[in-house]
Design a protein around this motif. Structure first.
Motif, PDB file in Angstrom:
ATOM      1  N   LEU A 119      69.130  19.202  32.528  1.00  0.00           N
ATOM      2  CA  LEU A 119      69.609  18.160  33.432  1.00  0.00           C
ATOM      3  C   LEU A 119      71.117  18.042  33.302  1.00  0.00           C
ATOM      4  CD1 LEU A 119      66.885  15.472  32.781  1.00  0.00           C
ATOM      5  CD2 LEU A 119      66.965  17.241  34.533  1.00  0.00           C
ATOM      6  N   LEU A 120      71.729  17.571  34.366  1.00  0.00           N
ATOM      7  CA  LEU A 120      73.167  17.316  34.294  1.00  0.00           C
ATOM      8  C   LEU A 120      73.354  15.927  33.697  1.00  0.00           C
ATOM      9  CD1 LEU A 120      74.235  18.749  37.762  1.00  0.00           C
ATOM     10  CD2 LEU A 120      74.062  19.896  35.554  1.00  0.00           C
ATOM     11  N   PRO A 121      73.919  15.868  32.495  1.00  0.00           N
ATOM     12  CA  PRO A 121      73.940  14.584  31.779  1.00  0.00           C
ATOM     13  C   PRO A 121      74.770  13.514  32.461  1.00  0.00           C
ATOM     14  CG  PRO A 121      75.145  16.281  30.559  1.00  0.00           C
ATOM     15  CD  PRO A 121      74.488  16.955  31.718  1.00  0.00           C
ATOM     16  N   TRP A 122      75.664  13.913  33.371  1.00  0.00           N
ATOM     17  CA  TRP A 122      76.527  12.914  34.011  1.00  0.00           C
ATOM     18  C   TRP A 122      75.909  12.367  35.293  1.00  0.00           C
ATOM     19  CZ3 TRP A 122      78.343  17.458  31.961  1.00  0.00           C
ATOM     20  CH2 TRP A 122      78.189  18.583  32.769  1.00  0.00           C
ATOM     21  N   LEU A 123      74.724  12.875  35.662  1.00  0.00           N
ATOM     22  CA  LEU A 123      74.061  12.350  36.848  1.00  0.00           C
ATOM     23  C   LEU A 123      72.840  11.549  36.417  1.00  0.00           C
ATOM     24  CD1 LEU A 123      74.154  15.375  39.317  1.00  0.00           C
ATOM     25  CD2 LEU A 123      75.763  13.492  39.087  1.00  0.00           C
ATOM     26  N   PHE A 148      63.026   4.363  36.434  1.00  0.00           N
ATOM     27  CA  PHE A 148      64.179   4.921  35.725  1.00  0.00           C
ATOM     28  C   PHE A 148      65.142   5.660  36.645  1.00  0.00           C
ATOM     29  CE2 PHE A 148      61.197   4.116  32.369  1.00  0.00           C
ATOM     30  CZ  PHE A 148      62.013   3.689  31.336  1.00  0.00           C
ATOM     31  N   HIS A 149      65.100   5.334  37.931  1.00  0.00           N
ATOM     32  CA  HIS A 149      65.896   6.140  38.872  1.00  0.00           C
ATOM     33  C   HIS A 149      67.376   6.140  38.555  1.00  0.00           C
ATOM     34  CE1 HIS A 149      67.564   2.731  41.139  1.00  0.00           C
ATOM     35  NE2 HIS A 149      66.455   2.120  40.731  1.00  0.00           N
ATOM     36  N   ASP A 150      67.869   5.072  37.950  1.00  0.00           N
ATOM     37  CA  ASP A 150      69.307   5.074  37.682  1.00  0.00           C
ATOM     38  C   ASP A 150      69.627   5.236  36.191  1.00  0.00           C
ATOM     39  OD1 ASP A 150      68.459   2.667  36.836  1.00  0.00           O
ATOM     40  OD2 ASP A 150      69.907   1.468  37.970  1.00  0.00           O
ATOM     41  N   ALA A 151      68.663   5.781  35.429  1.00  0.00           N
ATOM     42  CA  ALA A 151      68.943   6.058  34.012  1.00  0.00           C
ATOM     43  C   ALA A 151      69.606   7.428  33.890  1.00  0.00           C
ATOM     44  CB  ALA A 151      67.643   6.025  33.217  1.00  0.00           C
ATOM     45  N   TYR A 152      70.409   7.591  32.863  1.00  0.00           N
ATOM     46  CA  TYR A 152      71.009   8.891  32.588  1.00  0.00           C
ATOM     47  C   TYR A 152      70.091   9.680  31.662  1.00  0.00           C
ATOM     48  CZ  TYR A 152      75.222   7.340  34.836  1.00  0.00           C
ATOM     49  OH  TYR A 152      76.114   6.914  35.786  1.00  0.00           O
ATOM     50  N   ALA A 162      70.426  10.990  28.851  1.00  0.00           N
ATOM     51  CA  ALA A 162      70.454  10.603  27.438  1.00  0.00           C
ATOM     52  C   ALA A 162      69.598   9.374  27.174  1.00  0.00           C
ATOM     53  CB  ALA A 162      71.889  10.338  26.993  1.00  0.00           C
ATOM     54  N   GLN A 163      69.219   8.675  28.233  1.00  0.00           N
ATOM     55  CA  GLN A 163      68.417   7.464  28.053  1.00  0.00           C
ATOM     56  C   GLN A 163      66.931   7.713  28.266  1.00  0.00           C
ATOM     57  OE1 GLN A 163      70.892   5.421  31.048  1.00  0.00           O
ATOM     58  NE2 GLN A 163      71.097   3.813  29.494  1.00  0.00           N
ATOM     59  N   SER A 175      63.180   9.824  27.422  1.00  0.00           N
ATOM     60  CA  SER A 175      62.446  10.511  26.369  1.00  0.00           C
ATOM     61  C   SER A 175      62.306  11.984  26.754  1.00  0.00           C
ATOM     62  CB  SER A 175      61.070   9.884  26.206  1.00  0.00           C
ATOM     63  OG  SER A 175      60.199  10.373  27.194  1.00  0.00           O
ATOM     64  N   MET A 181      60.085  12.633  29.680  1.00  0.00           N
ATOM     65  CA  MET A 181      60.668  12.134  30.929  1.00  0.00           C
ATOM     66  C   MET A 181      61.715  13.119  31.451  1.00  0.00           C
ATOM     67  SD  MET A 181      60.970   8.244  29.587  1.00  0.00           S
ATOM     68  CE  MET A 181      61.557   7.294  30.969  1.00  0.00           C
ATOM     69  N   MET A 195      73.249  25.483  32.369  1.00  0.00           N
ATOM     70  CA  MET A 195      73.422  24.637  33.554  1.00  0.00           C
ATOM     71  C   MET A 195      73.922  25.465  34.725  1.00  0.00           C
ATOM     72  SD  MET A 195      75.138  21.152  32.290  1.00  0.00           S
ATOM     73  CE  MET A 195      74.456  20.239  30.925  1.00  0.00           C
ATOM     74  N   TRP A 204      78.369   7.718  30.994  1.00  0.00           N
ATOM     75  CA  TRP A 204      77.037   8.314  30.776  1.00  0.00           C
ATOM     76  C   TRP A 204      76.884   8.857  29.373  1.00  0.00           C
ATOM     77  CZ3 TRP A 204      77.367  13.272  29.165  1.00  0.00           C
ATOM     78  CH2 TRP A 204      78.560  13.938  29.451  1.00  0.00           C
ATOM     79  N   GLN A 213      71.955  -0.222  31.612  1.00  0.00           N
ATOM     80  CA  GLN A 213      72.699  -0.839  32.708  1.00  0.00           C
ATOM     81  C   GLN A 213      71.926  -2.020  33.274  1.00  0.00           C
ATOM     82  OE1 GLN A 213      71.744   2.327  32.236  1.00  0.00           O
ATOM     83  NE2 GLN A 213      72.721   3.696  33.702  1.00  0.00           N
ATOM     84  N   SER A 226      53.807   9.884  27.456  1.00  0.00           N
ATOM     85  CA  SER A 226      55.215  10.267  27.476  1.00  0.00           C
ATOM     86  C   SER A 226      56.088   9.049  27.779  1.00  0.00           C
ATOM     87  CB  SER A 226      55.415  11.345  28.548  1.00  0.00           C
ATOM     88  OG  SER A 226      56.771  11.523  28.800  1.00  0.00           O
TER      89      SER A 226
END
Ligand SMILES: Nc1ncnc2c1ncn2[C@@H]1O[C@H](COP(=O)(O)OP(=O)(O)OP(=O)(O)O)[C@@H](O)[C@H]1O
Ligand SMILES: Nc1ncnc2c1ncn2[C@@H]1O[C@H](COP(=O)(O)OP(=O)(O)OP(=O)(O)O)[C@@H](O)[C@H]1O
Ligand SMILES: [Mg+2]
Ligand SMILES: [Mg+2]
Lengths: 293, 276, 269, 276, 269
Positions: free
Chosen positions: C99-103, C139-143, C145-146, C148, C151, D173, D271, E28, E54
């Motif tokens: 996953l892209l961690p910044w999205l 969790f649609h707006d979780a990053y 890193a947040q 499991s 998930m 990535m 993030w 957030q 999960s």
């Protein structure tokens, strides 16, 4: 032997007597081992002097006055140059023929607060004009920087010193707008601070003896001057070396190491116009004649 | 990006045993390219000087080469080169040695860092040229003054890069070490430092240029040797050939330093798979 | 949704073809042969599962098909075109979630939609649908890193589904999921696959999962990967995953696969 | 490292709802600390000047404050501040805008990069101070010359940091994006640029200092305004108070720039989980 | 090897104790309650398996025990000491393999030995033994980027075993392994556990694995994690994993756990 570090504010002909003293082993004869350190301008050099990084400085007399005025006991040990070292040159095609003619134009000085800056401002004021409103005074550096500024048209005229003056005039593409080189002026001297003089009394005498000897030699033997000019300005053509050596010996270098009263007066007057914080000093506050042979 | 595999390690080979052969072949061709490029530039320079523009401002490669050889033959160059390189090198090394731990400390002790951070930046914002007098005052007109000038440029690069780099360390790796109660020094050695190797290398690269600039600025404020001094004196005397010769030598120094860093990088980061 | 299928034409040729493909890696200690002359064909709308011991070369095969690794010898083609760089309409779910961690979760799934050329007006509802399917709406707006581990894998799956690829390469997609979630995801995957006739190449270590999902199960040897057995799973579709476990045919298949797998490496090492 | 959780986001709270409250409380105390630190330093300075060392070299905070107020009152400061800030800011922005793509290109086109890399470093190794005449010749004594001077310092930091940063991008990535046949520009936008954000921020931080140095060096070679010019003139006149006043303003500029970057960082990297 | 055990003393108190522990994350969108008043005790030499959907909070519980996350309320203690930062003699295998990419397989395993204070003279043989056990001898000088997913997990396991912790927290350690390798690793883990009497807290999604290994299986609800059931597995030890599958008691246990798990979340979402 004592080792002396002598700072040079920039590579100018004022250092010729010192170079002669080194080349002709006059320092050696006094048991002194001297070395010249070059600085980028008078500010850093005099600060190095006051900080003890160098023992003596080939600096403008202004700095001796400032040091004296700020209680650091600056003193002229030996005079090197009795005349003002700068001329204002412009390309020969320029419409201006004197300083007044440059009104409204950009004029190049070497750096802010320097001798060229003070001189120009003083001369402009003498014309009854305001240097800040009627002129654009721009710090454009020395040597190649100043030449670039003129060629680019960034400044209409610039302050030049020997040997650039001779070199530029020799090309035929430049003309004098103002030549200050006949002005009596306590221009460049060998300067020391009071504390150094106090603790190096014998050395100070020895230095003065050596330099004065060199200055005498300069007046009597053109070959010696040419050798020193060549050492200091390696890229000059032989003709220019001769011309510069002749000019320097003839016109501006001190003959006896004694600063002229007239030059001192002019210099102090100019300085106090530029920098009102400088006290009204007397000749003896600044010039230490007692070391001269 | 259309070819599926480059000739990098860790990437499957297109043909059996092809990897190494390609690599060594290409390093030769890279040198040929570089030399060719230099040659073309020099030729253009040589023949346009005096034609397209005033030769005074550009000198000529032939004159510069002549001067360079004269400097080498006369041995004068070693005095200048030695001075500048030792100033820059010492400044760079000191900068790395002091900057890295400071950067690490700033990243680790967040609270303290937040307090002093603005002051570090404030100090960094001071133009060294304007500080020249202070340097003379504190360090005299010695090697030390120039080394400190060089150091004062480089150290901030290490501090700032390392601080930022440490924030990119994988928190899980640190957490894992913490569960095994690894001492801080062990975590530093095994996780933190290896993680920031790319940051250190970048700092070194940036530092090379800055340490040279610092050394030259140091020479500018009071010296009687060094490449900076040589260039400045030449500039003051309208000796363009001298200016360019000095600059040429400085360029060569930077290039060699870069090549050395490149070799270090290959040694230190060989574990890293290539990104395409 | 059918439109993307149409552009691909409908020839009878297999969608994925590996002919005698070998793949090696260059390592410090020389060339490491990982895939050894593997030939296989996957038809349109076929669901093929790869099983084999850890480190045998399954992921390498998928990477080679996706054009990320070059074959040392042999030919790989997708839709009749020789693979030389990533082919069209391929979706790849890596073993490690990338996953892209910044999205955010939404942003990561949107990547699939964007690259599939879905106009932005339709994206919001597509994302909402996918999030419901993945049970991640909250969790649609979780990053990343947040989230499991499981998930994150589901978001990865969502991104691939959003891209609507004709060929899905899935490397242990359900490995980090509990049985319940796995069952739901498997059912959804089958539903999508059945309605839209996509080709799937699926790696798993779970033999029951393999049998439950596959048309065919390919069993690989330890490194270098060779196909040691091929099992055609002729269970009726649509399959009910809950009931399958009690189906004797199902148990027969799993035992057969256990058998061929066991050959690969002795159990008592 | 003994406490299990800091007050950072993404880390479980020690007490319910504690996170935010602590954060805002501590930001106040950080300012108190900073102010206290400044006050102590200034007091030491004020009272040791003239006692422990010659006041000429250090001036005094009270004199500097007086001068500063005079400059503000007389409005003279805006002329200098405006000049220097606009030079540095333009140089910094241009450096970022030009350096980032060059860095990316150098990282992406390895072959071409290997050929030109030494030349980039060579150029970087040239001391800008020595190039002053060239700058005047090319750009005149204008805003442009100073901006270019500033730019020429900053751009290399971006080039070198970005090149190194791109090598740390996770290859998986990129590979994943490639399987979906993402256009290069898309990969750049979604993977490469976000990955190197820490490198860009570090470059910005390093760039702030260098752009100021560049602007001051630019003012040194041809100017009649600017903080560098002001400091230089004061130095030339042995006006230490003037020197320190100019330096003080430069420091403040660097600090404010740093604070802005800090805010950007918080925005852009929210993030990221915290490393302990 | 016994020496490390001795320093720990041999009191009868449970090794791990969670008393009414809740854990939340700040997000957030506010506080996210993940672990909700969980109480549990793990004895010395007990093997406890955690299962649950999960994202329910299993990893969070392990992190809290390891002192990486602070509990919002309640008390956690290990060996009678309140947890406040990582306690002594804990080994943690993260869900995601966290190998150090700049160290070889050997180097990564050595980290565990170094931190356990094993003198360097003994390390070489210990590493060789571990590599044989992990079936990675051939790859001792490979870097993590050169390993397959399953191989990386095995190295992670090796590092933890090298550290010889008294308490092993294992987060889906065998998730990426094929059945054969999983069986071998499970057997080795049991052997070590049985001979050296360590406490193990083990997360898995594989119910059969859970029953095969555990003394007790704890079933968690979906987030926020609460214990919904506890199954004591009274199968004789040492267990033969191959034969267990046909043991009716084994199947009874697995079905029972399926049942309690199924309660957690409806299968037909
Ligand atoms: N980049 C690489 N460089 C060198 N060797 C590699 C690389 N990637 C994989 N390998 C090796 O190739 C072999 C096969 O790896 P691969 O990832 O394909 O296995 P796998 O079948 O997917 O295993 P797993 O089930 O554990 O994921 C392994 O022995 C591994 O060490
Ligand atoms: N750092 C974090 N910040 C915010 N929320 C988090 C964080 N880590 C985990 N969570 C949330 O906590 C919940 C539990 O996560 P956890 O990793 O404990 O689940 P898990 O039971 O291990 O799941 P899985 O089986 O998928 O690994 C999830 O909803 C997740 O989104
Ligand atoms: Mg794999
Ligand atoms: Mg988990």
């Amino acid at each position: 032997a004592t080792t002396l570090k002598i700072g040079s504010a920039q590579v100018s002909i004022a250092s010729i007597p010192v170079v002669v003293a080194i080349q002709q082993k006059l320092f050696e004869a006094e048991g002194i081992n001297a070395e010249i350190v070059d600085f980028d301008g008078g500010g850093p050099a005099v600060q190095a002097l006051a900080g003890g990084g160098i023992d003596l400085c080939i600096c403008a007399g202004d700095h001796a006055m400032r040091l004296a005025s700020r209680g650091l006991g600056g003193a002229v040990l030996v005079a090197l140059l009795d005349k003002h070292p700068y001329s204002l040159l412009a390309p020969s095609g320029s419409s201006a023929s004197d300083l007044a003619g440059l009104r409204g134009k950009a004029v190049g000085i070497t750096s802010p607060g320097s001798l060229t800056d003070n001189t120009l401002r003083f001369m402009i004021r003498k014309l009854g004009l305001n240097p800040d409103n009627d002129y654009e005074i721009i710090a454009a550096g020395t040597g190649a920087s100043m030449r670039a500024a003129i060629e680019r048209g960034s400044v209409m005229a610039g302050m030049f010193t020997t040997p650039d003056v001779q070199a530029y005039m020799a090309t035929g593409k430049y003309k004098f707008v103002a030549d200050f080189r006949d002005l009596d002026y306590m221009a460049l001297d060998l300067i020391a601070v009071g504390s150094w003089l106090k603790s190096n009394d014998a050395t100070a005498h020895a230095v003065a003896r050596a330099i004065v000897k060199a200055e005498k030699l300069i007046q009597s033997d053109p070959k010696v001057v040419e050798a020193a000019v060549h050492e200091r300005f390696r890229t000059l053509s032989p003709e220019l070396v001769t011309a510069v050596a002749h000019d320097a010996a003839e016109r501006s270098l001190s003959h006896d190491g004694r600063a002229q009263e007239a030059g001192f007066k002019t210099a102090l007057e100019m300085l106090r116009v530029a920098d009102p914080s400088v006290k009204d000093l007397s000749y003896s506050d600044v010039v230490a004649v007692r070391y001269l042979p | 990006m259309s070819e599926p595999a480059a000739s990098d390690e860790m990437i499957p080979l297109g043909e059996p045993g092809g990897g190494k052969a390609i690599a060594s072949g290409s390093s030769l061709s890279i040198w040929l390219w570089r030399i060719g490029l230099v040659a073309v530039l020099l030729l253009i320079w040589e023949f346009s000087a005096g034609r397209l523009y005033n030769e005074f401002w550009s000198s000529r490669p032939s004159l510069i080469g002549e001067r360079f050889l004269a400097l080498v033959a006369g041995g004068e160059i070693w005095r200048h080169l030695g001075a500048t390189v030792s100033e820059a090198l010492l400044g760079l090394l000191l900068g790395a040695i002091a900057g890295t731990p400071i950067g690490i400390a700033l990243a680790k002790y967040r609270r303290a860092a937040e307090i002093v951070d603005p002051f570090v930046m404030g100090l960094y914002g001071l133009p060294r040229v304007a500080l020249a007098p202070m340097f003379i005052l504190w360090f005299g007109i010695s090697l030390l003054a120039k080394v400190m000038m060089s150091f004062s440029m480089v150290v901030f690069v290490f501090i700032l890069n390392v601080t930022e780099g440490i924030r990119t360390v994988d928190p899980d790796m640190v957490d894992l070490m913490r569960t095994m109660r690894a001492p801080k020094s062990y975590i530093l050695r095994k996780v933190t430092i290896p993680s920031i190797v790319p940051w250190l290398l970048a700092s070194l690269r940036i530092g090379v240029g800055l340490s040279l600039v610092g050394a030259v600025v140091g020479e500018l404020i009071g010296a009687n040797r060094g490449l900076g001094w040589y260039v400045l004196r030449a500039g003051g005397q309208l000796d363009t050939t001298g200016v360019f010769t000095g600059l040429l030598v400085l360029m060569l120094v930077a290039m060699i330093a870069n090549q050395i860093i490149f070799l270090i990088e290959r040694q230190v980061l060989h574990w890293r798979p290539a990104t395409k | 949704m059918a439109s993307r299928d149409e552009i691909r034409g409908a020839g009878g040729a297999p969608r994925i073809l590996l002919d005698n493909v070998s793949v090696s890696y260059a390592t410090q200690r020389g060339r490491l042969l990982v895939v050894d002359r593997v030939s296989l064909a996957v038809d349109r709308a076929e669901f093929v599962v790869l099983v084999g011991p850890s480190g045998c070369g399954k992921s390498t095969i998928l990477r080679a098909i996706a054009g990320l690794n070059a074959a040392e010898s042999g030919i790989i083609s997708v839709d009749g075109k020789k693979v030389d760089g990533p082919p069209e309409h391929i979706g790849f779910m890596f073993q490690r979630d990338t996953l892209l961690p910044w999205l955010t979760v939404r942003g990561n799934i949107e990547v699939g939609l964007e690259l599939a050329g879905v106009p932005s007006a339709q994206r919001t509802t597509r994302i909402a649908d996918l999030l419901t399917l993945l049970r991640l709406s909250e969790f649609h707006d979780a990053y990343p890193a947040q989230l499991s581990g499981g998930m994150r894998h589901r978001v990865s799956l969502g991104r691939m589904l959003a891209y609507q690829p004709a060929v899905m390469l899935m490397d242990e997609p359900f490995g980090a999921l509990d049985f319940q979630t796995k069952a739901v995801m498997g059912r959804e995957l089958l539903r999508i696959w059945e309605t839209e006739r996509r080709s799937i190449l699926f790696v798993t270590h779970d033999i029951e999962e393999a049998v439950a999902l596959a048309d065919r199960v390919l069993v690989f040897s330890p490194r270098p990967a060779r196909i040691v057995a091929e099992h055609r799973i002729d269970l009726a579709r649509p399959r009910n995953l809950q009931q399958l476990r009690t189906d004797p045919a199902f148990t027969a298949y799993t035992s057969a696969i256990w058998e061929t797998l066991g050959d690969g490496e002795p159990v008592s090492a």
